[in-house]
Design a protein around this motif. Structure first.
Motif, PDB file in Angstrom:
ATOM      1  N   TYR A  74     -30.099 -81.184 -30.176  1.00  0.00           N
ATOM      2  CA  TYR A  74     -29.096 -81.641 -29.566  1.00  0.00           C
ATOM      3  C   TYR A  74     -27.868 -80.481 -29.926  1.00  0.00           C
ATOM      4  O   TYR A  74     -27.075 -80.176 -29.084  1.00  0.00           O
ATOM      5  CB  TYR A  74     -28.263 -82.730 -30.231  1.00  0.00           C
ATOM      6  CG  TYR A  74     -29.273 -83.993 -29.711  1.00  0.00           C
ATOM      7  CD1 TYR A  74     -29.093 -84.413 -28.786  1.00  0.00           C
ATOM      8  CD2 TYR A  74     -30.314 -84.549 -30.827  1.00  0.00           C
ATOM      9  CE1 TYR A  74     -30.051 -85.472 -28.083  1.00  0.00           C
ATOM     10  CE2 TYR A  74     -31.045 -85.309 -30.416  1.00  0.00           C
ATOM     11  CZ  TYR A  74     -31.117 -85.840 -29.069  1.00  0.00           C
ATOM     12  OH  TYR A  74     -31.894 -86.821 -28.587  1.00  0.00           O
ATOM     13  N   LEU A  75     -28.233 -79.576 -30.930  1.00  0.00           N
ATOM     14  CA  LEU A  75     -27.461 -78.257 -31.074  1.00  0.00           C
ATOM     15  C   LEU A  75     -27.758 -77.070 -29.989  1.00  0.00           C
ATOM     16  O   LEU A  75     -26.932 -76.445 -29.319  1.00  0.00           O
ATOM     17  CB  LEU A  75     -27.977 -77.786 -32.500  1.00  0.00           C
ATOM     18  CG  LEU A  75     -26.937 -76.480 -32.812  1.00  0.00           C
ATOM     19  CD1 LEU A  75     -25.527 -76.761 -32.960  1.00  0.00           C
ATOM     20  CD2 LEU A  75     -27.577 -75.768 -34.052  1.00  0.00           C
ATOM     21  N   PHE A  79     -25.366 -76.060 -26.897  1.00  0.00           N
ATOM     22  CA  PHE A  79     -25.008 -74.539 -26.601  1.00  0.00           C
ATOM     23  C   PHE A  79     -25.307 -74.520 -25.257  1.00  0.00           C
ATOM     24  O   PHE A  79     -24.289 -73.623 -24.533  1.00  0.00           O
ATOM     25  CB  PHE A  79     -25.751 -73.853 -27.535  1.00  0.00           C
ATOM     26  CG  PHE A  79     -25.682 -72.242 -27.204  1.00  0.00           C
ATOM     27  CD1 PHE A  79     -24.486 -71.724 -27.266  1.00  0.00           C
ATOM     28  CD2 PHE A  79     -26.808 -71.690 -26.382  1.00  0.00           C
ATOM     29  CE1 PHE A  79     -24.520 -70.308 -26.865  1.00  0.00           C
ATOM     30  CE2 PHE A  79     -26.558 -70.570 -26.066  1.00  0.00           C
ATOM     31  CZ  PHE A  79     -25.620 -69.591 -26.275  1.00  0.00           C
ATOM     32  N   LEU A  80     -26.464 -74.788 -24.701  1.00  0.00           N
ATOM     33  CA  LEU A  80     -26.765 -74.521 -23.269  1.00  0.00           C
ATOM     34  C   LEU A  80     -25.657 -75.171 -22.299  1.00  0.00           C
ATOM     35  O   LEU A  80     -25.302 -74.858 -21.111  1.00  0.00           O
ATOM     36  CB  LEU A  80     -28.060 -74.836 -22.915  1.00  0.00           C
ATOM     37  CG  LEU A  80     -29.344 -74.058 -23.790  1.00  0.00           C
ATOM     38  CD1 LEU A  80     -30.643 -74.802 -23.461  1.00  0.00           C
ATOM     39  CD2 LEU A  80     -29.019 -72.522 -23.387  1.00  0.00           C
ATOM     40  N   GLY A  81     -25.392 -76.487 -22.493  1.00  0.00           N
ATOM     41  CA  GLY A  81     -24.789 -77.303 -21.523  1.00  0.00           C
ATOM     42  C   GLY A  81     -23.287 -77.360 -21.683  1.00  0.00           C
ATOM     43  O   GLY A  81     -22.640 -77.625 -20.605  1.00  0.00           O
ATOM     44  N   MET A  82     -22.778 -77.225 -22.849  1.00  0.00           N
ATOM     45  CA  MET A  82     -21.496 -77.329 -23.163  1.00  0.00           C
ATOM     46  C   MET A  82     -20.569 -76.029 -23.454  1.00  0.00           C
ATOM     47  O   MET A  82     -19.458 -75.725 -23.113  1.00  0.00           O
ATOM     48  CB  MET A  82     -21.084 -78.345 -24.023  1.00  0.00           C
ATOM     49  CG  MET A  82     -21.139 -79.732 -23.686  1.00  0.00           C
ATOM     50  SD  MET A  82     -23.157 -80.165 -23.872  1.00  0.00           S
ATOM     51  CE  MET A  82     -22.837 -81.814 -23.455  1.00  0.00           C
ATOM     52  N   VAL A  83     -21.293 -75.211 -24.266  1.00  0.00           N
ATOM     53  CA  VAL A  83     -20.787 -73.786 -24.485  1.00  0.00           C
ATOM     54  C   VAL A  83     -20.946 -72.824 -23.339  1.00  0.00           C
ATOM     55  O   VAL A  83     -19.935 -72.089 -22.662  1.00  0.00           O
ATOM     56  CB  VAL A  83     -21.388 -73.049 -25.790  1.00  0.00           C
ATOM     57  CG1 VAL A  83     -20.716 -71.710 -26.062  1.00  0.00           C
ATOM     58  CG2 VAL A  83     -20.990 -74.450 -27.005  1.00  0.00           C
ATOM     59  N   TRP A 195     -21.426 -83.442 -29.619  1.00  0.00           N
ATOM     60  CA  TRP A 195     -21.466 -83.129 -31.006  1.00  0.00           C
ATOM     61  C   TRP A 195     -22.168 -81.857 -31.574  1.00  0.00           C
ATOM     62  O   TRP A 195     -21.628 -81.225 -32.339  1.00  0.00           O
ATOM     63  CB  TRP A 195     -21.720 -84.454 -31.821  1.00  0.00           C
ATOM     64  CG  TRP A 195     -20.715 -85.612 -31.808  1.00  0.00           C
ATOM     65  CD1 TRP A 195     -20.985 -86.760 -30.928  1.00  0.00           C
ATOM     66  CD2 TRP A 195     -19.678 -85.602 -32.216  1.00  0.00           C
ATOM     67  NE1 TRP A 195     -19.943 -87.512 -31.128  1.00  0.00           N
ATOM     68  CE2 TRP A 195     -18.788 -86.686 -31.817  1.00  0.00           C
ATOM     69  CE3 TRP A 195     -18.703 -84.742 -33.104  1.00  0.00           C
ATOM     70  CZ2 TRP A 195     -17.505 -87.040 -32.273  1.00  0.00           C
ATOM     71  CZ3 TRP A 195     -17.490 -84.935 -33.312  1.00  0.00           C
ATOM     72  CH2 TRP A 195     -16.746 -86.254 -33.096  1.00  0.00           C
ATOM     73  N   GLY A 196     -23.396 -81.640 -30.903  1.00  0.00           N
ATOM     74  CA  GLY A 196     -23.875 -80.415 -31.037  1.00  0.00           C
ATOM     75  C   GLY A 196     -23.198 -79.104 -30.746  1.00  0.00           C
ATOM     76  O   GLY A 196     -23.214 -78.165 -31.344  1.00  0.00           O
ATOM     77  N   ALA A 197     -22.584 -79.422 -29.716  1.00  0.00           N
ATOM     78  CA  ALA A 197     -21.457 -78.148 -29.033  1.00  0.00           C
ATOM     79  C   ALA A 197     -20.318 -77.891 -30.007  1.00  0.00           C
ATOM     80  O   ALA A 197     -19.775 -76.803 -30.143  1.00  0.00           O
ATOM     81  CB  ALA A 197     -21.344 -78.166 -27.673  1.00  0.00           C
ATOM     82  N   LEU A 198     -19.682 -79.017 -30.586  1.00  0.00           N
ATOM     83  CA  LEU A 198     -18.369 -78.965 -31.081  1.00  0.00           C
ATOM     84  C   LEU A 198     -18.242 -78.011 -32.240  1.00  0.00           C
ATOM     85  O   LEU A 198     -17.147 -77.172 -32.447  1.00  0.00           O
ATOM     86  CB  LEU A 198     -18.044 -80.408 -31.571  1.00  0.00           C
ATOM     87  CG  LEU A 198     -17.430 -81.267 -30.471  1.00  0.00           C
ATOM     88  CD1 LEU A 198     -17.045 -82.656 -31.012  1.00  0.00           C
ATOM     89  CD2 LEU A 198     -16.402 -80.737 -29.545  1.00  0.00           C
ATOM     90  N   PRO A 199     -19.235 -77.738 -33.163  1.00  0.00           N
ATOM     91  CA  PRO A 199     -19.029 -76.672 -34.058  1.00  0.00           C
ATOM     92  C   PRO A 199     -18.903 -75.326 -33.541  1.00  0.00           C
ATOM     93  O   PRO A 199     -17.946 -74.341 -34.030  1.00  0.00           O
ATOM     94  CB  PRO A 199     -20.177 -76.780 -35.005  1.00  0.00           C
ATOM     95  CG  PRO A 199     -20.683 -78.264 -34.872  1.00  0.00           C
ATOM     96  CD  PRO A 199     -20.479 -78.534 -33.325  1.00  0.00           C
ATOM     97  N   LEU A 200     -19.918 -75.110 -32.431  1.00  0.00           N
ATOM     98  CA  LEU A 200     -19.811 -73.749 -31.654  1.00  0.00           C
ATOM     99  C   LEU A 200     -18.295 -73.664 -31.025  1.00  0.00           C
ATOM    100  O   LEU A 200     -17.710 -72.406 -31.208  1.00  0.00           O
ATOM    101  CB  LEU A 200     -20.912 -73.563 -30.868  1.00  0.00           C
ATOM    102  CG  LEU A 200     -22.234 -73.828 -31.555  1.00  0.00           C
ATOM    103  CD1 LEU A 200     -23.220 -73.589 -30.179  1.00  0.00           C
ATOM    104  CD2 LEU A 200     -22.521 -72.715 -32.624  1.00  0.00           C
ATOM    105  N   LEU A 201     -17.931 -74.478 -30.402  1.00  0.00           N
ATOM    106  CA  LEU A 201     -16.836 -74.516 -29.440  1.00  0.00           C
ATOM    107  C   LEU A 201     -15.276 -74.415 -30.529  1.00  0.00           C
ATOM    108  O   LEU A 201     -14.492 -73.657 -30.137  1.00  0.00           O
ATOM    109  CB  LEU A 201     -16.589 -75.726 -28.709  1.00  0.00           C
ATOM    110  CG  LEU A 201     -17.274 -75.638 -27.517  1.00  0.00           C
ATOM    111  CD1 LEU A 201     -17.543 -77.114 -26.926  1.00  0.00           C
ATOM    112  CD2 LEU A 201     -17.134 -74.587 -26.453  1.00  0.00           C
ATOM    113  N   ALA A 202     -15.264 -75.061 -31.627  1.00  0.00           N
ATOM    114  CA  ALA A 202     -14.511 -75.154 -32.689  1.00  0.00           C
ATOM    115  C   ALA A 202     -14.349 -73.722 -33.263  1.00  0.00           C
ATOM    116  O   ALA A 202     -13.108 -73.017 -33.293  1.00  0.00           O
ATOM    117  CB  ALA A 202     -14.544 -76.090 -33.690  1.00  0.00           C
ATOM    118  N   ALA A 203     -15.503 -73.060 -33.563  1.00  0.00           N
ATOM    119  CA  ALA A 203     -15.577 -71.641 -34.062  1.00  0.00           C
ATOM    120  C   ALA A 203     -14.754 -70.690 -33.011  1.00  0.00           C
ATOM    121  O   ALA A 203     -13.968 -69.697 -33.381  1.00  0.00           O
ATOM    122  CB  ALA A 203     -16.807 -71.145 -34.184  1.00  0.00           C
ATOM    123  N   GLY A 204     -15.036 -70.768 -31.850  1.00  0.00           N
ATOM    124  CA  GLY A 204     -14.550 -70.066 -30.683  1.00  0.00           C
ATOM    125  C   GLY A 204     -13.254 -70.255 -30.550  1.00  0.00           C
ATOM    126  O   GLY A 204     -12.430 -69.343 -30.429  1.00  0.00           O
TER     127      GLY A 204
END
Length: 308
Positions: A74-75, A79-83, A195-204
């Motif tokens: 899901y991470l 990344f692929l679908g939401m980031v 939820w897998g995308a949120l840590p990456l999007l939050a960092a960005g």
């Protein structure tokens, strides 16, 4: 009977998917100067993830062992679908047009179809391949505005390359949805990917907000985040995932060919851009092509006669 009804409903509902994603293309063009791409992506999937998680909370709680065991999937999907297909589209929208976004994304169905046949061994019949070819011809007709010699004059800009990268990531996202079986339904799976995308999007988003050139979050930015979460977020992704479970990756992906047509109509209606005859003839190729490509493959005689 229920299976046949779901198949018919999926075949009709997939025509709505590219219209919902057209909203995201328009947001990509109006967001610069109002909200940063990662911040908009974080608002989009943060809100969508919370709403989805509340709706499917019992299913997520029931399948917690699966989520704990396969968290990395899901991470990757996030990344692929939401980031890549969210924030990166908004980055591309800074330097390319909404029409170009739709046109480049229309390359995804062919990439998904070929990859599905080669990697997932997804069965494609002659009508489905003919439909893909017909729809691709319609897309090219729109790209060159009816002048086929103008195809060589099409040029990519920086934003186009961001969108092209997003297309490749979208193809991987669609393939992994089928390659990684899951006990989760479409909505719960989308919530887990969000939820897998949120840590990456939050960092960005945190990095963006630390930059002096980043605009402050205002009412317009919040409204964009709400629209992005509900329309090209919950509605488009949810409908795509549900339809793919029924029809398969390559057949549902064929609807992305409708992006240039829907994008041109949106530009005409909202931005006052004119429509040409090449849009009409492109639609005459696109619409029946998508219809053929999305039809279920008829079972072989041996399979049809096999005992249940």
């Amino acid at each position: 009977m229920r299976s046949n009804a779901n198949t018919r409903l999926a075949m009709w509902s997939i025509w709505l998917i590219p219209l919902l994603w057209t909203v995201n293309n328009l947001l990509a063009r109006v967001a610069p100067g109002v909200v940063g791409p990662y911040t908009l992506g974080f608002m989009r999937w943060g809100l969508a993830g919370m709403l989805l998680s509340w709706l499917v909370r019992d299913e997520l709680r029931r399948e917690w062992r699966h989520l704990a065991r396969h968290w990395y999937r899901y991470l990757v999907l996030g990344f692929l679908g939401m980031v890549a297909c969210g924030a990166w589209v908004y980055i591309g929208g800074r330097t390319t047009s909404a029409t170009n976004i739709a046109l480049i994304y229309s390359a995804a169905p062919a990439l998904i179809a070929v990859s599905s046949a080669a990697w997932l061994r997804e069965r494609m019949g002659g009508l489905q391949w003919a439909g893909l070819a017909l729809a691709l011809a319609g897309v090219l007709h729109v790209i060159v505005q009816g002048h086929w010699l103008g195809l060589a004059d099409f040029r990519f800009v920086e934003g186009d390359l961001w969108i092209l990268t997003s297309v490749v990531c979208w193809a991987l996202y669609a393939l992994l949805l089928e390659a990684w079986p899951s006990p989760l339904g479409a909505a719960a799976r989308l919530a887990a990917a969000a939820w897998g995308a949120l840590p990456l999007l939050a960092a960005g988003a945190a990095w963006e907000m630390s930059q002096p050139s980043t605009p402050a979050i205002g009412a317009d930015a919040l409204l964009m985040g709400l629209v992005a979460a509900l329309v090209p977020g919950l509605m488009a992704f949810g409908l795509y995932g549900w339809s793919q479970q029924i029809l398969g990756a390559s057949k549902v992906a064929a609807t992305l060919y409708l992006g240039p047509l829907y994008g041109a109509l949106a530009a005409w209606w909202l931005l006052g851009e004119s429509l040409g005859w090449y849009h009409f003839w492109g639609a005459a190729l696109l619409l029946p092509g998508v219809f053929l490509a999305s039809r279920p493959v008829a079972p072989s005689r041996a399979a049809a006669s096999a005992p249940l």
